[in-house]
Design an enzyme around this catalytic site. Structure first.
Site, short mmCIF file in Angstrom:
data_model
loop_
_atom_site.label_atom_id
_atom_site.label_comp_id
_atom_site.label_asym_id
_atom_site.label_seq_id
_atom_site.Cartn_x
_atom_site.Cartn_y
_atom_site.Cartn_z
N ASN A 37 64.15 1.21 -16.49
CA ASN A 37 65.42 1.90 -16.25
C ASN A 37 66.03 2.47 -17.53
OD1 ASN A 37 67.47 2.78 -14.64
ND2 ASN A 37 68.23 0.75 -14.05
N HIS A 122 72.75 -8.09 -1.88
CA HIS A 122 73.85 -7.91 -2.83
C HIS A 122 75.13 -7.54 -2.13
CE1 HIS A 122 71.60 -6.86 -6.75
NE2 HIS A 122 70.94 -7.78 -6.08
N ARG A 147 74.07 -12.60 -2.86
CA ARG A 147 74.69 -12.56 -4.19
C ARG A 147 76.06 -11.91 -4.02
NH1 ARG A 147 72.93 -8.85 -9.39
NH2 ARG A 147 74.43 -7.40 -8.47
N TYR A 159 80.42 -5.75 -13.67
CA TYR A 159 79.03 -5.56 -13.27
C TYR A 159 78.82 -5.87 -11.78
CZ TYR A 159 74.37 -6.65 -12.04
OH TYR A 159 73.20 -6.69 -11.34
N ASP A 210 75.70 -13.23 -10.56
CA ASP A 210 75.08 -12.73 -11.79
C ASP A 210 76.18 -12.49 -12.84
OD1 ASP A 210 73.58 -11.49 -13.73
OD2 ASP A 210 72.68 -9.99 -12.39
N HIS A 212 75.44 -11.51 -15.78
CA HIS A 212 74.86 -10.34 -16.47
C HIS A 212 75.04 -10.38 -17.99
CE1 HIS A 212 73.26 -6.17 -16.40
NE2 HIS A 212 72.70 -6.63 -15.30
N GLU A 236 73.29 -16.57 -12.60
CA GLU A 236 72.24 -15.80 -13.29
C GLU A 236 72.71 -15.25 -14.62
OE1 GLU A 236 70.90 -12.50 -10.92
OE2 GLU A 236 70.04 -11.48 -12.67
N GLU A 262 65.26 -11.45 -16.01
CA GLU A 262 64.87 -10.13 -15.52
C GLU A 262 64.49 -9.19 -16.67
OE1 GLU A 262 68.50 -9.19 -13.39
OE2 GLU A 262 69.11 -7.81 -14.97
N ARG A 283 63.27 -15.34 -13.68
CA ARG A 283 63.41 -14.07 -12.96
C ARG A 283 62.50 -12.96 -13.45
NH1 ARG A 283 66.62 -12.28 -9.76
NH2 ARG A 283 67.57 -10.56 -10.89
N ASP A 316 65.89 -0.37 -9.28
CA ASP A 316 65.09 0.32 -10.31
C ASP A 316 63.65 -0.19 -10.32
OD1 ASP A 316 67.00 -1.75 -11.35
OD2 ASP A 316 65.70 -1.68 -13.09
N GLU A 339 64.85 -11.43 -5.00
CA GLU A 339 65.97 -10.48 -4.89
C GLU A 339 65.51 -9.27 -4.08
OE1 GLU A 339 67.16 -8.86 -8.65
OE2 GLU A 339 69.07 -8.13 -7.87
N TRP A 402 76.07 -5.38 -21.79
CA TRP A 402 76.31 -4.89 -20.43
C TRP A 402 75.47 -5.72 -19.51
CZ3 TRP A 402 73.26 -2.96 -16.46
CH2 TRP A 402 73.99 -2.54 -15.34
O1 KDG Z 1 68.01 -2.03 -14.68
C1 KDG Z 1 68.95 -3.07 -14.73
C2 KDG Z 1 69.21 -3.61 -13.34
O2 KDG Z 1 68.03 -3.84 -12.64
C3 KDG Z 1 69.98 -4.90 -13.43
O3 KDG Z 1 71.23 -4.65 -14.00
C4 KDG Z 1 70.14 -5.52 -12.07
O4 KDG Z 1 70.98 -7.55 -13.03
C5 KDG Z 1 70.44 -6.98 -12.12
C6 KDG Z 1 70.02 -7.77 -10.96
O5 KDG Z 1 70.18 -9.00 -11.03
O6 KDG Z 1 69.54 -7.19 -10.00
MG MG Z 2 70.61 -9.65 -12.94
#
Ligand code: KDG
Ligand code: MG
Length: 402
Positions: A37, A122, A147, A159, A210, A212, A236, A262, A283, A316, A339, A402
């Site tokens: 991404n 989500h 989530r 986020y 999350d 994030h 998460e 992730e 993840r 993504d 997910e 972020w």
């Molecule tokens: O490309 C970044 C996203 O896939 C991410 O921000 C999504 O944190 C994410 C999630 O848990 O799906």
């Molecule tokens: Mg995430």
């Protein structure tokens, strides 16, 4: 069987995807996802300029040897661009092998360990009430795990909120947007959110959240402890995970289960987290962690430490990755959850696929290979568009994770 060539297909049916199509002299082809991404063209070039020429003439059945050749042969190891490129080749070779042998990929990975893949959707909202409604909608659709993310008073662009129906699409076209962030407001609000959700829906639904990468270890420890009575399935990415040691501090303060990974691209990114039992779910995904071949090694390392898998599955990751994840999830013993962010209708049209959702579970289908294809003609009608993930700044203007 010999590989005769490979094509890198970049398209944007609603969002950008990079796909590798590997061809063989027997007419069988395989697909791999190579989407990173906001850095898509770097992987496309890595594949086109440096990997595809190395594939021609190789036997596509030699999946492990090909993986080692691309990993060790480059001299420069790991990193998201390299590992995403290797993943695309690896997944395409598993697809070819499944098609050539006339069996779904999960049968090549040890067969089924379960009948379906538990997944989470989500839910999000601009307000607490909207988030409650969004969770209710997922439950109506049959989800058993959801989530929940919500705008925070004073931080509307928190986020995980909005941007797509039944999902969340953070990348925006053009240069990166900048989102305001306040950890103080967030920490004040999140306990209220989950207390409300438990009050409304009880404890039969698995709730996930999350953070994030936004917190410090001590903030994360506080939040995890504060949420313990809400019994989250997981919290998460509480902190950025470059410093694996930092999870020890979080663990000392809370029993809320932790999920991380992730953005990981190799086993070495989570080795300490796993072997010191600092997390509960890993993840890492097929597309960003070196393909099915490498992800199986991460899962094998995790199994004796009671760490389960919870693969990333945001939009993504293309339907090729989602299909590959489902074959992995179905086969691996220490699977936890998958997910599942639904793709747009345009994306699904470009990538017809056999996987399906029913009663809270995903099923990869019984056809040979991965069970996903690409309509190249349609893909051509959606050319690449520059798009980026946002950047976060604290209220005083300081750049934040972020
Ligand atoms: O490309 C970044 C996203 O896939 C991410 O921000 C999504 O944190 C994410 C999630 O848990 O799906
Ligand atoms: Mg995430």
């Amino acid at each position: 069987m010999k590989i005769t060539g490979a094509k890198v297909i970049v398209c944007s049916p609603g969002r950008n995807f990079v796909t590798l199509k590997v061809h063989t002299d027997e007419g069988v082809y395989g697909l791999g996802d190579a989407t990173l991404n906001g850095r898509e063209l770097a992987v496309a070039s890595y594949l086109d300029d440096h990997v595809v020429p190395l594939l021609v003439g190789r036997d596509p059945f030699d999946v492990e040897d090909c993986w080692q050749y691309l990993y060790k042969g480059a001299y420069w190891r790991r990193g998201p661009v390299t590992m995403t490129a290797i993943a695309a080749v690896d997944v395409a070779l598993w697809d070819i092998k499944g098609k050539a042998l006339g069996t779904p990929v999960y049968n090549l990975l040890g067969g089924r360990s379960r009948t379906g893949v538990l997944c989470y959707g989500h839910a999000s909202g601009a307000t607490l009430e909207e988030t409650v409604d969004a969770v209710a909608r997922y439950l109506d659709l049959g989800y058993r795990a959801v989530r929940a993310q919500c705008s925070v008073p004073g931080v509307p662009s928190a986020y995980g909120v909005g941007g797509a129906e039944l999902g969340y699409e953070p990348a925006t076209r053009g240069l990166p947007s900048e989102d305001a962030w306040s950890t103080e407001e967030y920490l004040r609000f999140v306990p209220r959110l989950f207390e409300r959700l438990r009050g409304e829906f009880g404890f039969d639904v698995a709730l996930l959240h999350d953070a994030h990468h936004r917190l410090t270890p001590i903030e994360a420890g506080w939040l995890g402890r504060r949420l313990e009575d809400c019994r989250l399935f997981w919290l998460e990415d509480p902190v950025p995970a470059e410093l694996q040691d930092s999870f020890r501090l979080i663990r000392e303060h809370t029993t809320t289960p932790l999920a991380v990974g992730e953005v990981f691209n190799s086993l070495y990114d989570c080795q300490q987290l796993i072997t010191e039992q600092l997390i509960d779910y890993v993840r890492a995904t097929v597309v960003h962690a070196g393909g099915i071949t490498h992800l199986r090694k991460i899962a094998a390392l995790a199994e004796p430490y009671h760490v389960r898998t919870g693969c990333h599955g945001a939009t993504d990751l293309s339907p090729v990755s989602m299909a590959a994840a489902l074959h992995f999830d179905l086969s691996v013993h220490n699977f936890g959850i998958q997910e599942y962010m639904r793709h747009s209708a345009d994306t699904d049209a470009v990538f017809p696929h056999a996987y399906r959702f029913a009663d809270g579970y995903l099923h990869p289908g019984e056809g040979p290979g991965l069970g996903v294809d690409i309509d190249e003609h349609l893909a051509q009608r959606h050319p690449y568009v520059p798009a980026y993930l946002p950047v976060a700044r604290r209220l005083d203007g300081t750049v934040h994770s972020w």
